[in-house]
Motif scaffolding. Structure first.
Motif, mmCIF file in Angstrom:
data_model
loop_
_atom_site.group_PDB
_atom_site.id
_atom_site.type_symbol
_atom_site.label_atom_id
_atom_site.label_comp_id
_atom_site.label_asym_id
_atom_site.label_seq_id
_atom_site.Cartn_x
_atom_site.Cartn_y
_atom_site.Cartn_z
ATOM 1 N N GLU A 81 -2.138 1.006 10.958
ATOM 2 C CA GLU A 81 -3.112 -0.064 11.145
ATOM 3 C C GLU A 81 -3.139 -0.915 9.878
ATOM 4 O OE1 GLU A 81 -5.061 -2.454 13.118
ATOM 5 O OE2 GLU A 81 -4.324 -0.623 14.081
ATOM 6 N N GLY A 82 -3.157 -2.218 10.051
ATOM 7 C CA GLY A 82 -3.087 -3.141 8.920
ATOM 8 C C GLY A 82 -4.139 -2.848 7.863
ATOM 9 N N ALA A 83 -3.677 -2.599 6.671
ATOM 10 C CA ALA A 83 -4.602 -2.296 5.587
ATOM 11 C C ALA A 83 -5.124 -3.603 5.007
ATOM 12 C CB ALA A 83 -3.890 -1.501 4.505
ATOM 13 N N GLY A 84 -6.282 -3.543 4.400
ATOM 14 C CA GLY A 84 -6.872 -4.727 3.787
ATOM 15 C C GLY A 84 -6.122 -5.133 2.534
ATOM 16 N N ASP A 99 6.978 3.200 -10.484
ATOM 17 C CA ASP A 99 8.312 2.669 -10.191
ATOM 18 C C ASP A 99 8.922 3.388 -8.991
ATOM 19 O OD1 ASP A 99 10.464 1.072 -10.381
ATOM 20 O OD2 ASP A 99 11.417 2.121 -12.039
ATOM 21 N N ASP A 100 8.127 3.514 -7.934
ATOM 22 C CA ASP A 100 8.560 4.231 -6.741
ATOM 23 C C ASP A 100 9.086 3.222 -5.726
ATOM 24 O OD1 ASP A 100 8.850 5.601 -4.418
ATOM 25 O OD2 ASP A 100 6.956 6.714 -4.580
ATOM 26 N N ARG A 101 10.429 3.136 -5.630
ATOM 27 C CA ARG A 101 11.032 2.090 -4.810
ATOM 28 C C ARG A 101 10.728 2.263 -3.325
ATOM 29 N NH1 ARG A 101 14.771 -0.794 -8.216
ATOM 30 N NH2 ARG A 101 13.476 -0.825 -10.057
ATOM 31 N N SER A 102 10.772 3.501 -2.839
ATOM 32 C CA SER A 102 10.615 3.669 -1.397
ATOM 33 C C SER A 102 9.180 3.356 -0.992
ATOM 34 C CB SER A 102 11.005 5.090 -0.988
ATOM 35 O OG SER A 102 10.184 6.010 -1.659
ATOM 36 N N LEU A 103 8.222 3.714 -1.852
ATOM 37 C CA LEU A 103 6.830 3.371 -1.556
ATOM 38 C C LEU A 103 6.653 1.854 -1.578
ATOM 39 C CD1 LEU A 103 4.006 4.292 -0.987
ATOM 40 C CD2 LEU A 103 3.588 4.519 -3.431
ATOM 41 N N MET A 104 7.330 1.188 -2.522
ATOM 42 C CA MET A 104 7.228 -0.261 -2.584
ATOM 43 C C MET A 104 7.785 -0.897 -1.315
ATOM 44 S SD MET A 104 8.088 -0.686 -6.573
ATOM 45 C CE MET A 104 8.877 -2.252 -6.591
ATOM 46 N N ALA A 105 8.871 -0.345 -0.798
ATOM 47 C CA ALA A 105 9.451 -0.893 0.428
ATOM 48 C C ALA A 105 8.469 -0.738 1.586
ATOM 49 C CB ALA A 105 10.762 -0.178 0.743
ATOM 50 N N ARG A 106 7.790 0.428 1.631
ATOM 51 C CA ARG A 106 6.838 0.655 2.711
ATOM 52 C C ARG A 106 5.666 -0.318 2.590
ATOM 53 N NH1 ARG A 106 7.206 5.949 2.143
ATOM 54 N NH2 ARG A 106 5.151 6.293 1.253
ATOM 55 N N LEU A 107 5.226 -0.527 1.357
ATOM 56 C CA LEU A 107 4.114 -1.446 1.136
ATOM 57 C C LEU A 107 4.503 -2.868 1.509
ATOM 58 C CD1 LEU A 107 2.651 -0.081 -2.177
ATOM 59 C CD2 LEU A 107 1.571 -0.109 0.053
ATOM 60 N N ALA A 108 5.767 -3.232 1.220
ATOM 61 C CA ALA A 108 6.218 -4.574 1.574
ATOM 62 C C ALA A 108 6.131 -4.761 3.085
ATOM 63 C CB ALA A 108 7.650 -4.794 1.100
ATOM 64 N N ALA A 109 6.539 -3.728 3.827
ATOM 65 C CA ALA A 109 6.474 -3.816 5.286
ATOM 66 C C ALA A 109 5.033 -3.993 5.741
ATOM 67 C CB ALA A 109 7.088 -2.560 5.906
ATOM 68 N N GLU A 110 4.127 -3.198 5.146
ATOM 69 C CA GLU A 110 2.722 -3.296 5.549
ATOM 70 C C GLU A 110 2.137 -4.648 5.170
ATOM 71 O OE1 GLU A 110 0.179 -0.071 4.409
ATOM 72 O OE2 GLU A 110 1.764 1.374 4.810
ATOM 73 N N ALA A 111 2.532 -5.142 4.002
ATOM 74 C CA ALA A 111 1.975 -6.404 3.541
ATOM 75 C C ALA A 111 2.405 -7.545 4.442
ATOM 76 C CB ALA A 111 2.418 -6.672 2.095
ATOM 77 N N VAL A 112 3.684 -7.557 4.802
ATOM 78 C CA VAL A 112 4.160 -8.623 5.678
ATOM 79 C C VAL A 112 3.449 -8.528 7.026
ATOM 80 C CG1 VAL A 112 6.150 -9.471 6.958
ATOM 81 C CG2 VAL A 112 6.384 -8.874 4.563
ATOM 82 N N ASP A 113 3.264 -7.291 7.486
ATOM 83 C CA ASP A 113 2.620 -7.103 8.774
ATOM 84 C C ASP A 113 1.164 -7.568 8.726
ATOM 85 O OD1 ASP A 113 2.957 -6.065 11.448
ATOM 86 O OD2 ASP A 113 1.415 -4.612 10.879
ATOM 87 N N GLY A 114 0.480 -7.220 7.667
ATOM 88 C CA GLY A 114 -0.943 -7.503 7.598
ATOM 89 C C GLY A 114 -1.269 -8.912 7.135
ATOM 90 N N LEU A 115 -0.479 -9.444 6.206
ATOM 91 C CA LEU A 115 -0.858 -10.698 5.568
ATOM 92 C C LEU A 115 0.074 -11.855 5.892
ATOM 93 C CD1 LEU A 115 -1.579 -9.269 2.008
ATOM 94 C CD2 LEU A 115 -3.230 -9.666 3.821
#
Lengths: 449, 304
Positions: A81-84, A99-115
């Motif tokens: 679910e889209g995070a704030g 410096d966690d690349r895989s977490l950053m990739a996941r966050l990028a996906a969520e950010a694009v989805d949400g924002l």
């Protein structure tokens, strides 16, 4: 595994559209590589395809985004679910600190989805990396991440002074991830081939000088040294071949007398080993300065191939900048600014005037051009409606060995508006030179040996 | 895989012997045993080169371990390493084969009473052939790794010679006929990109660009090569080198320089990096005076 070969041929097609030359043999190798590697590990697949399809390091910049489109990390949204916005920023700060690349990739996906979503009707909606980054503002996390990391290990070490730059680089990585993710989401909606052709930036050497952005110009400047080295070896090879020369008939016949008129030993014409001189006339007005700067640096990097290089810059007055250029090697980025600051290039107004500048050259520096000199004029030949001063160019063409004009505008635009390109092209050889690739080919072919 | 690809698969001759590596992880693990820590890109490409039987063209800046890679592969495969060092003017007689003229002359003068035909067939036989690296690699029965080092230094004519060798693994000697490899060597070509290699040569090879390693990998490399160095210091060293690489320098430090620097610090007995140590040893990693000055300014070494 149906559809794999379509993916591969699609990928190959998109790469070809970007100017990477790939033959059928390489496509087959790519398929063999996919067979050998399997689909378990996406990174291995990426490296395997790159090894089989690419031929040079410069092509990698095009390959990676195209690969991301044809072999995406996943399909659809991230599923959560889209995070704030604030929560995303918190988690991003942690990921950047670790410096966690895989977490950053996941966050990028969520950010694009949400924002990043815009539009509501199907067909006009999509995802925008720009909008995502504008709302998320990852660059403002710098101070917070620095405090996080600093607080963790005391922050007393010498290397911690590098922390700011490191975090900036990580943020840049995150921005790239967001751009990739947005492209992927858009490609799911629209035609993937279309996105791969349009939305992936071409390699730096194929970017139009006139439209290149700051970072692309900076990237281009980094290619000056390798390109110059390549051109130097090419020139040396041409010079070696030219030194062998043609048969000198008169001397061959003369020497054949001793063998009874049979030309046993052909005598070759000897060339005088004189290195050519080069004069560069560069328009450095705003519209074409990127092109001129790059060419000046390139020619300067080739300086040991010539006995003399003199470089002149003009806008509507002309001044010699050879000295500035020599110091420019240490700091190529500031070159343009320094030339504009230290040389007298403008008179009454700030727009370029080819007629006056060329006239001033023949008047003040006419003596620098002799029968051994090759002259390159760099500029778009846009005179701002003033007199093109064809007499000066004619004079230049008469006294120099060769005169070439390199024009960064596409040929179709020559002669439109205030361009005097056709008039000049009648007097001197004019070439279209829009990209670094074209420039390399032209310089390699036109430079005198 | 679908049918069409399967049928084309047979066009490429497979090696009769057992494959060199079973998987990409196998490559990484076995290379690591020899002391070569490979990035995923390197391991994948080596694996594919062995599997597809294609030569491997390795490019990259100086000092990132291009030649080392070939040596490590040879060690892993228990293969003989044959090295052809290219330079300007290297030619067929240096790279491929040469007739032993002196020995041929001796043979001719020794057999005075023979007919010319006998002598001729005899002096152009294997005994009088001096094999050079390319021919040696092709004729060998034992596993071989052929390293063609600094290919960009050789002339364009040399590339034409390599094309036959690399695409069909055969060499034509006019007097003897065509010699085909019984066992394909694992070929590694290295290049510093001093000259653009021809498209034809690139097409025959798998392309691998070895860049500077990721921070984590480089840390492991430093720890492996300089075992005495503390973990914290190794990390700082790698971070500083990473920062230097991001600067716009004339010659950015390579992995070789990182290791040199680590050795230097170890010899100096430094426990941590500080301004004085870095300033004194910057010459180990940077080879131009303007670079040293620029780096010193950016790292604010004089701020103390």
């Amino acid at each position: 595994m149906s559809g794999v070969e379509e993916r591969i041929t699609g990928l190959v097609g998109a790469l070809r559209a970007h100017g990477v030359r790939i033959g059928t043999g390489e496509s087959v190798d790519a398929a063999l590589a996919v067979e050998a590697l399997g689909f378990a590990d996406r990174d291995l697949l990426r490296e395997g395809l790159a090894a089989t399809l690419l031929h040079g390091p410069g092509q990698r910049a095009v390959f990676d985004p195209v690969f991301d489109l044809y072999f995406p990390r996943g399909v659809g949204g991230p599923g959560t679910e889209g995070a704030g916005r604030d929560e995303l920023r918190d988690r991003l700060a942690e990921a950047l600190a670790a410096d966690d690349r895989s977490l950053m990739a996941r966050l990028a996906a969520e950010a694009v989805d949400g924002l990043g979503g815009y539009g509501s009707s199907p067909g006009s909606d999509g995802w925008s990396a720009y909008q995502t980054l504008d709302r998320l503002r990852p660059q403002t996390l710098l101070a917070r991440v620095r405090d996080d990391v600093g607080g963790r290990d005391g922050g007393a070490g010498f290397a911690d002074r590098l922390l700011d730059d490191e975090i900036r680089r990580r943020i840049e990585v995150f921005r790239q991830l967001v751009a990739t993710e947005a492209r992927r989401r858009v490609a799911e909606r629209r035609d993937r081939d279309e996105i791969a052709r349009r939305a992936v930036r071409p390699t730096a050497d194929r970017v139009d000088f006139l439209y290149a952005g700051r970072d692309q110009l900076a990237e281009l400047r980094r290619t000056v040294q390798p390109l110059a080295r390549k051109l130097a070896t090419r020139l040396a090879a041409r010079r070696r071949r030219a030194a062998r020369g043609t048969i000198d008939l008169r001397r061959t016949l003369r020497s054949s007398l001793s063998t009874g008129g049979v030309p046993m030993r052909p005598v070759l014409r000897r060339r005088r080993p004189a290195r050519p001189e080069l004069v560069l006339l560069c328009d450095v007005s705003g519209s074409v300065s990127g092109f001129s700067d790059f060419t000046m640096l390139l020619v300067q990097a080739l300086h040991d191939q010539f006995s003399k290089i003199r470089v002149f810059a003009f806008v509507n007055r002309l001044d010699e900048v050879t000295g500035l250029l020599e110091h420019g090697r240490a700091d190529p980025d500031g070159l343009g600014a320094r030339i504009r600051a230290e040389a007298r290039l403008t008179g009454w107004h700030g727009s370029s005037d080819y007629g006056v500048a060329l006239g001033e050259f023949t008047e003040r520096y006419g003596a620098t051009v002799g029968p051994r000199t090759t002259v390159f004029v760099l500029g778009d030949a846009r005179t701002n409606m003033s007199d093109p001063n064809l007499a000066a160019v004619r004079e230049l063409a008469r006294s120099a060995r060769r005169v070439y004009w390199l024009n960064p505008e596409p040929r179709a635009q020559w002669g439109t508006g205030d361009s005097a390109a056709p008039e000049y092209a009648e007097l001197v050889e004019m070439h279209e030179c829009r990209t670094a690739r074209q420039l390399g080919a032209l310089i390699g072919g036109l430079l005198p040996v | 895989m679908n049918k069409r690809l399967d049928s084309e698969r047979t066009l490429i001759p497979t090696q009769p012997e057992a494959p060199l590596f079973s998987s990409v992880d196998d490559v990484s693990a076995r290379l690591a045993e020899t002391g070569y820590l490979a990035s995923p890109a390197v391991a994948t490409t080596v694996f594919l080169a062995a599997r597809l039987g294609k030569p491997l063209l390795v490019e990259g800046p100086a000092g990132v371990g291009k030649t080392e890679l070939a040596k490590a592969v040879a060690q892993v495969a228990k293969a003989r390493l044959i090295r052809l060092q290219c330079y300007e003017g290297v030619d067929e007689s240096r790279a491929l084969y040469e007739w032993n003229h002196a020995k041929q002359l001796l043979r001719i003068s020794a057999g005075r009473d023979e007919s010319w035909d006998e002598t001729r067939t005899d002096i152009f036989s294997e005994e009088f052939l001096l094999p050079r690296p390319l021919l040696t690699a092709i004729r060998g029965d034992e596993p071989t790794v052929l390293l063609i080092d600094e290919t960009d230094k050789a002339d364009v004519e040399m590339e034409g010679l390599l094309l036959e060798v690399l695409s069909d693994f055969q060499v034509t000697v006019p007097e003897l006929g065509t010699i085909t490899a019984t066992r394909r060597p694992f070929v590694v070509l290295t290049s510093n990109a001093g000259r653009e290699l021809s498209e034809a040569l690139r097409r025959r090879c798998l392309f691998l660009h070895i860049g500077f390693p990721e921070e984590e990998l480089e840390r492991r490399i430093v720890r492996l090569k300089v075992p005495g160095l503390g973990a914290a210091l190794a990390e700082s060293v790698v971070r500083v080198v990473g920062a230097l690489r991001a600067m716009d320098l004339r010659k950015v430090p390579s992995v070789a320089e990182t290791i040199d620097w680590a050795h230097t610090l170890l010899a100096l007995g430094a426990d941590t990096l500080d301004e004085a140590v870095v300033r004194d040893t910057l010459g180990v990693i940077l080879k131009h005076q303007d670079d040293v000055q620029k780096a010193a300014a950016k790292l604010d070494l004089d701020a103390l």
